[in-house]
Scaffold this motif. Structure first.
Motif, PDB file in Angstrom:
ATOM      1  N   LYS A  34      74.775 -91.350  79.601  1.00 56.60           N
ATOM      2  CA  LYS A  34      74.385 -91.818  78.276  1.00 56.60           C
ATOM      3  C   LYS A  34      75.398 -91.374  77.224  1.00 56.60           C
ATOM      4  O   LYS A  34      75.842 -92.170  76.385  1.00 56.60           O
ATOM      5  N   GLU A  35      75.768 -90.098  77.280  1.00 56.64           N
ATOM      6  CA  GLU A  35      76.737 -89.575  76.313  1.00 56.64           C
ATOM      7  C   GLU A  35      78.102 -90.230  76.504  1.00 56.64           C
ATOM      8  O   GLU A  35      78.809 -90.523  75.533  1.00 56.64           O
ATOM      9  N   ARG A  36      78.454 -90.468  77.740  1.00 53.93           N
ATOM     10  CA  ARG A  36      79.755 -91.071  78.032  1.00 53.93           C
ATOM     11  C   ARG A  36      79.865 -92.461  77.424  1.00 53.93           C
ATOM     12  O   ARG A  36      80.887 -92.812  76.821  1.00 53.93           O
ATOM     13  N   TRP A  37      78.805 -93.246  77.535  1.00 49.48           N
ATOM     14  CA  TRP A  37      78.861 -94.599  76.989  1.00 49.48           C
ATOM     15  C   TRP A  37      78.899 -94.586  75.466  1.00 49.48           C
ATOM     16  O   TRP A  37      79.544 -95.444  74.850  1.00 49.48           O
ATOM     17  N   VAL A  38      78.240 -93.612  74.864  1.00 46.11           N
ATOM     18  CA  VAL A  38      78.309 -93.482  73.399  1.00 46.11           C
ATOM     19  C   VAL A  38      79.740 -93.187  72.963  1.00 46.11           C
ATOM     20  O   VAL A  38      80.267 -93.782  72.014  1.00 46.11           O
ATOM     21  N   VAL A  39      80.390 -92.260  73.671  1.00 40.66           N
ATOM     22  CA  VAL A  39      81.768 -91.886  73.340  1.00 40.66           C
ATOM     23  C   VAL A  39      82.710 -93.071  73.556  1.00 40.66           C
ATOM     24  O   VAL A  39      83.564 -93.365  72.704  1.00 40.66           O
ATOM     25  N   LEU A  40      82.559 -93.757  74.678  1.00 41.25           N
ATOM     26  CA  LEU A  40      83.435 -94.892  74.968  1.00 41.25           C
ATOM     27  C   LEU A  40      83.244 -96.019  73.958  1.00 41.25           C
ATOM     28  O   LEU A  40      84.212 -96.684  73.562  1.00 41.25           O
ATOM     29  N   ASP A  41      82.001 -96.243  73.533  1.00 45.17           N
ATOM     30  CA  ASP A  41      81.752 -97.264  72.506  1.00 45.17           C
ATOM     31  C   ASP A  41      82.401 -96.875  71.183  1.00 45.17           C
ATOM     32  O   ASP A  41      83.025 -97.704  70.509  1.00 45.17           O
ATOM     33  N   ALA A  42      82.249 -95.600  70.815  1.00 38.12           N
ATOM     34  CA  ALA A  42      82.782 -95.141  69.529  1.00 38.12           C
ATOM     35  C   ALA A  42      84.303 -95.202  69.504  1.00 38.12           C
ATOM     36  O   ALA A  42      84.906 -95.568  68.483  1.00 38.12           O
ATOM     37  N   LEU A  43      84.937 -94.849  70.621  1.00 34.10           N
ATOM     38  CA  LEU A  43      86.394 -94.758  70.656  1.00 34.10           C
ATOM     39  C   LEU A  43      87.060 -96.024  71.183  1.00 34.10           C
ATOM     40  O   LEU A  43      88.278 -96.036  71.386  1.00 34.10           O
ATOM     41  N   SER A  44      86.284 -97.062  71.373  1.00 40.23           N
ATOM     42  CA  SER A  44      86.881 -98.323  71.803  1.00 40.23           C
ATOM     43  C   SER A  44      87.775 -98.876  70.699  1.00 40.23           C
ATOM     44  O   SER A  44      87.557 -98.618  69.509  1.00 40.23           O
ATOM     45  N   VAL A  45      88.782 -99.619  71.088  1.00 42.78           N
ATOM     46  CA  VAL A  45      89.694-100.216  70.109  1.00 42.78           C
ATOM     47  C   VAL A  45      88.923-101.118  69.150  1.00 42.78           C
ATOM     48  O   VAL A  45      89.194-101.152  67.944  1.00 42.78           O
ATOM     49  N   THR A  46      87.925-101.813  69.669  1.00 41.46           N
ATOM     50  CA  THR A  46      87.115-102.701  68.826  1.00 41.46           C
ATOM     51  C   THR A  46      86.393-101.927  67.735  1.00 41.46           C
ATOM     52  O   THR A  46      86.378-102.332  66.565  1.00 41.46           O
ATOM     53  N   ASN A  47      85.803-100.788  68.104  1.00 41.35           N
ATOM     54  CA  ASN A  47      85.066 -99.997  67.111  1.00 41.35           C
ATOM     55  C   ASN A  47      86.013 -99.327  66.120  1.00 41.35           C
ATOM     56  O   ASN A  47      85.705 -99.221  64.925  1.00 41.35           O
ATOM     57  N   LEU A  48      87.166 -98.861  66.605  1.00 40.21           N
ATOM     58  CA  LEU A  48      88.157 -98.274  65.694  1.00 40.21           C
ATOM     59  C   LEU A  48      88.627 -99.308  64.675  1.00 40.21           C
ATOM     60  O   LEU A  48      88.784 -99.010  63.487  1.00 40.21           O
ATOM     61  N   LYS A  49      88.816-100.520  65.147  1.00 38.90           N
ATOM     62  CA  LYS A  49      89.237-101.599  64.247  1.00 38.90           C
ATOM     63  C   LYS A  49      88.136-101.927  63.250  1.00 38.90           C
ATOM     64  O   LYS A  49      88.395-102.155  62.062  1.00 38.90           O
ATOM     65  N   ARG A  50      86.895-101.942  63.713  1.00 37.82           N
ATOM     66  CA  ARG A  50      85.757-102.238  62.839  1.00 37.82           C
ATOM     67  C   ARG A  50      85.648-101.205  61.715  1.00 37.82           C
ATOM     68  O   ARG A  50      85.277-101.533  60.590  1.00 37.82           O
ATOM     69  N   ASN A  51      85.981 -99.961  62.021  1.00 31.87           N
ATOM     70  CA  ASN A  51      85.875 -98.886  61.032  1.00 31.87           C
ATOM     71  C   ASN A  51      87.157 -98.681  60.219  1.00 31.87           C
ATOM     72  O   ASN A  51      87.312 -97.654  59.555  1.00 31.87           O
ATOM     73  N   LYS A  52      88.069 -99.658  60.284  1.00 38.21           N
ATOM     74  CA  LYS A  52      89.320 -99.598  59.511  1.00 38.21           C
ATOM     75  C   LYS A  52      90.134 -98.349  59.856  1.00 38.21           C
ATOM     76  O   LYS A  52      90.746 -97.728  58.992  1.00 38.21           O
ATOM     77  N   MET A  53      90.160 -98.005  61.132  1.00 35.43           N
ATOM     78  CA  MET A  53      90.900 -96.826  61.574  1.00 35.43           C
ATOM     79  C   MET A  53      92.190 -97.203  62.301  1.00 35.43           C
ATOM     80  O   MET A  53      92.856 -96.348  62.881  1.00 35.43           O
ATOM     81  N   LEU A  54      92.535 -98.485  62.243  1.00 33.63           N
ATOM     82  CA  LEU A  54      93.768 -98.965  62.855  1.00 33.63           C
ATOM     83  C   LEU A  54      94.625 -99.667  61.813  1.00 33.63           C
ATOM     84  O   LEU A  54      94.111-100.387  60.956  1.00 33.63           O
ATOM     85  N   VAL A  55      95.929 -99.436  61.902  1.00 31.68           N
ATOM     86  CA  VAL A  55      96.857-100.214  61.075  1.00 31.68           C
ATOM     87  C   VAL A  55      96.910-101.639  61.599  1.00 31.68           C
ATOM     88  O   VAL A  55      96.893-102.604  60.839  1.00 31.68           O
ATOM     89  N   PHE A  56      96.967-101.758  62.924  1.00 31.40           N
ATOM     90  CA  PHE A  56      96.921-103.077  63.556  1.00 31.40           C
ATOM     91  C   PHE A  56      96.464-102.920  64.999  1.00 31.40           C
ATOM     92  O   PHE A  56      96.520-101.833  65.586  1.00 31.40           O
ATOM     93  N   SER A  57      95.997-104.016  65.552  1.00 29.63           N
ATOM     94  CA  SER A  57      95.660-104.101  66.972  1.00 29.63           C
ATOM     95  C   SER A  57      96.157-105.452  67.457  1.00 29.63           C
ATOM     96  O   SER A  57      95.662-106.496  67.025  1.00 29.63           O
ATOM     97  N   HIS A  58      97.167-105.430  68.333  1.00 29.70           N
ATOM     98  CA  HIS A  58      97.825-106.661  68.765  1.00 29.70           C
ATOM     99  C   HIS A  58      97.393-106.987  70.189  1.00 29.70           C
ATOM    100  O   HIS A  58      97.778-106.309  71.147  1.00 29.70           O
ATOM    101  N   ASP A  59      96.582-108.031  70.319  1.00 32.99           N
ATOM    102  CA  ASP A  59      96.016-108.373  71.626  1.00 32.99           C
ATOM    103  C   ASP A  59      97.072-108.842  72.619  1.00 32.99           C
ATOM    104  O   ASP A  59      96.986-108.547  73.820  1.00 32.99           O
TER     105      ASP A  59
END
Length: 358
Positions: free
Chosen positions: A58-83
């Motif tokens: 349970k904790e692992r999935w929370v961490v992976l969701d939080a630190l996913s590139v998608t979530n980092l991008k959603r929280n404006k924590m990326l300069v860019f994300s190039h697919d």
């Protein structure tokens, strides 16, 4: 699952080892990659998986969701994300926060970085001296100017403080490698030589420029682009800082003067720390310079011997050896008189094609 920025930041701090692995990998890579600090998604996800493998599901999935590139991008924590290229870049404050956990990972300021800070201060001085400034407390333009001055001063102080911490951390680590010298191992000797060269590079590219930046009496003349026009900076950075503060003093803004003076004193105090650091590096710098001088002497003597031997390889069967009393052996005169064990007959050397030492 979306995780808000505050919780994501906390999880990043708690599970920073995955980021450290990538940062260390970047720092040990080529210059181009070190400059950009981009992460690859595949490698990031692999390190993230390794760092969370011992967590409960349970904790692992929370961490992976939080630190996913998608979530980092959603929280404006990326300069860019190039697919297409599978690369992304963390925002500056996040990269600096991760590096700040260990002085070894901090980056020292080089001359171009310090030049940029110098130019920012010069532009700031032009703004403060501008005739359009109304030195009225409740004026919106004046309040914006004060905020800009504080931002620049604080950022310069922060970057210089981080710079000093980075230099001290890196130099301490390198000094331990050199001081624990074990020349019986070729690998270890190679590490020591590399550490000495890096110390020398830090001294020349980081320490000396920083000391010059912090010297308010050093004569500096540089041309920079301020306000769309080329202007000449005749004053060192710390003298510019003094002039900015003096302008506030002339306008009777004593509270601002007091606040800015505190930042100035903090910056100036770094000069003592850098001076102590430079003094601590002197023994290593002298060692590097002595090694370089020895290498240059060896190379010069080798080249002379090489040329002398090669000139004698003219196809004749006699006279192709250098006489023992030749001037080229003057430095080894103490060995003259030893029994000669040369072969009675010698052939011509089979020189490789081409010129130089190959």
């Amino acid at each position: 699952m979306a995780v808000n920025r505050a919780e994501t930041t906390k999880i990043i701090i708690d599970h920073r080892e995955a980021f450290f692995r990538i940062i260390d990998e970047i720092d040990s890579s080529g210059q181009g990659r070190r400059a950009s600090e981009e992460f690859t998604v595949a490698r990031y996800e692999r390190y993230l998986s390794i760092s969370t493998e011992n967590l409960a599901d349970k904790e692992r999935w929370v961490v992976l969701d939080a630190l996913s590139v998608t979530n980092l991008k959603r929280n404006k924590m990326l300069v860019f994300s190039h697919d297409q290229t599978g690369r992304f870049l963390l925002v500056g404050w996040l990269r600096e926060m991760l590096r700040s956990f260990d002085d070894m990972r901090l980056r020292g300021l080089t001359q171009p970085d310090l030049n940029h800070l110098h130019e920012r201060l010069a532009v700031l001085l032009e703004q403060v001296k501008g005739p359009q400034v109304l030195w009225i407390d409740n004026d919106q333009g004046f309040n914006e100017l004060v905020r800009t001055v504080h931002d620049v001063f604080n950022d310069v102080a922060y970057r210089l403080t981080q710079n000093v911490a980075a230099l001290k951390g890196r130099c301490d680590a390198l000094a331990k490698i050199v001081d624990g010298a074990d020349y019986s191992s070729m690998d270890r000797a190679g590490q020591i030589a590399k550490a000495l060269e890096e110390i020398y590079s830090i001294h020349e590219r980081n320490v000396i420029p920083t000391l010059r930046f912090l010297d308010p009496k050093l004569a500096i003349k540089r041309t920079v682009n301020t306000g769309g026009a080329s202007n000449v900076i005749n004053d060192p950075p710390m003298r510019i800082v003094e002039q900015v503060i003096e302008r506030f003093g002339e306008s009777k803004k004593l509270e601002c003067v007091e606040q800015l003076k505190r930042v100035e004193f903090q910056i100036l105090s770094l000069s003592d720390e850098v001076t102590i650091l430079r003094q601590g590096l002197e023994q290593y710098i002298q060692l590097v310079e002595a090694q370089r001088r020895r290498y240059e002497v060896i190379e010069r003597r080798y080249n002379r011997l090489h040329d002398e031997v090669r000139d004698r390889q003219d196809g004749r069967r006699r006279g192709f050896r250098i006489p023992m009393d030749s001037h080229i052996f003057d430095k080894a005169a103490r060995f003259r008189g030893l029994k000669d064990h040369r072969a009675r007959k010698g052939g011509l050397l089979d020189w490789p094609k081409g010129a130089g030492r190959e």
